[in-house]
Design an enzyme around this catalytic site. Structure first.
Site, mmCIF file in Angstrom:
data_model
loop_
_atom_site.group_PDB
_atom_site.id
_atom_site.type_symbol
_atom_site.label_atom_id
_atom_site.label_comp_id
_atom_site.label_asym_id
_atom_site.label_seq_id
_atom_site.Cartn_x
_atom_site.Cartn_y
_atom_site.Cartn_z
ATOM 1 N N THR A 67 1.075 -1.420 0.158
ATOM 2 C CA THR A 67 -0.188 -0.071 0.053
ATOM 3 C C THR A 67 1.015 1.760 0.512
ATOM 4 O O THR A 67 2.510 1.105 0.632
ATOM 5 C CB THR A 67 -1.052 0.349 1.011
ATOM 6 N N SER A 69 1.547 4.376 1.422
ATOM 7 C CA SER A 69 2.213 4.728 2.559
ATOM 8 C C SER A 69 3.418 4.084 3.380
ATOM 9 O O SER A 69 3.965 4.009 3.832
ATOM 10 C CB SER A 69 1.438 5.774 3.703
ATOM 11 N N CYS A 70 2.230 2.526 3.513
ATOM 12 C CA CYS A 70 3.107 1.889 4.148
ATOM 13 C C CYS A 70 4.792 1.461 2.853
ATOM 14 O O CYS A 70 5.280 0.882 3.922
ATOM 15 C CB CYS A 70 2.215 0.446 4.315
ATOM 16 N N GLU A 71 4.433 1.137 1.611
ATOM 17 C CA GLU A 71 5.503 0.772 0.911
ATOM 18 C C GLU A 71 6.300 2.463 0.319
ATOM 19 O O GLU A 71 8.265 1.935 0.438
ATOM 20 C CB GLU A 71 4.931 0.543 -0.409
ATOM 21 N N LEU A 75 7.335 2.139 6.541
ATOM 22 C CA LEU A 75 8.289 0.932 6.187
ATOM 23 C C LEU A 75 9.832 1.648 6.249
ATOM 24 O O LEU A 75 10.796 0.338 6.578
ATOM 25 C CB LEU A 75 7.615 -0.543 6.248
#
Length: 189
Positions: A67, A69-71, A75
């Site tokens: 996703t 923001s996560c990628e 993270l």
């Protein structure tokens, strides 16, 4: 990810009214860990009490692998600053999502995470539910997911909990907040 969720009302994010709290022991659940071993990612099963025992752990909850923001932000900043987190007294960094081990392994590989993070593949959401850290993202077609959060856990007890209360990301769950909290914990000792 933030742009994706803006059109949806806040009522979409049905979150539990009871959260795990600072001072509580993490629930006892079997975990599927995706770990970097001998140059590749391997899946092992370990119970949560063994995984979090006798060490300081940072637990990062995130809505999903791949996703935006996560990628692109959340993270990668933990991967980039993992050595700094460990220098401040962290023994292990776990990142958890309601994804299967194959997806998390591919995600970790794409991020070139190596041994910076151990991934918790919570495919059925059992640990997420036991922590009361889930969110219903059925409206945009994502189903049950983990909220975005971070915890600092010492010997199975939650000592800091930064809960975004949904999938959105603010500075609350970012690495700068955790580093600040680790600095304060260091001063207390």
């Amino acid at each position: 990810m933030q742009k994706f969720f803006k059109p949806f009302s806040k009522s979409l994010f049905n979150v539990s009214k009871r959260y795990i709290s600072v001072g509580e022991t993490i629930p006892h659940v079997n975990l599927k860990l995706v770990e970097w071993k001998n140059g590749e990612y391997a899946t092992t099963v370990l119970d949560s009490h063994s995984a979090f025992a006798n060490q300081r752990v940072i637990l990062i909850g995130f809505p999903g692998a791949f996703t935006p923001s996560c990628e692109n932000v959340h993270l990668p900043e933990y991967i980039k600053r993992a050595a700094e987190l460990k220098a401040d007294g962290t023994d292990k960094i776990f990142a958890m999502s309601v994804n299967d081990p194959f997806v998390l392994g591919a995600f970790a590989k794409k991020l070139a995470a190596g041994d910076a993070i151990t991934w918790i593949a919570d495919g059925n959401g059992e640990f997420t539910k036991a922590l009361d850290a889930g969110v219903d993202l059925s409206g945009p077609g994502l189903g049950f997911r983990s909220r975005r959060f971070t915890m600092i856990i010492e010997n199975k007890k939650v000592v800091e909990f930064n809960d975004e209360k949904g999938p959105q990301m603010t500075d609350l769950s970012r690495v700068v907040s955790v580093l600040s909290q680790l600095g304060k914990l260091k001063k207390k000792k």
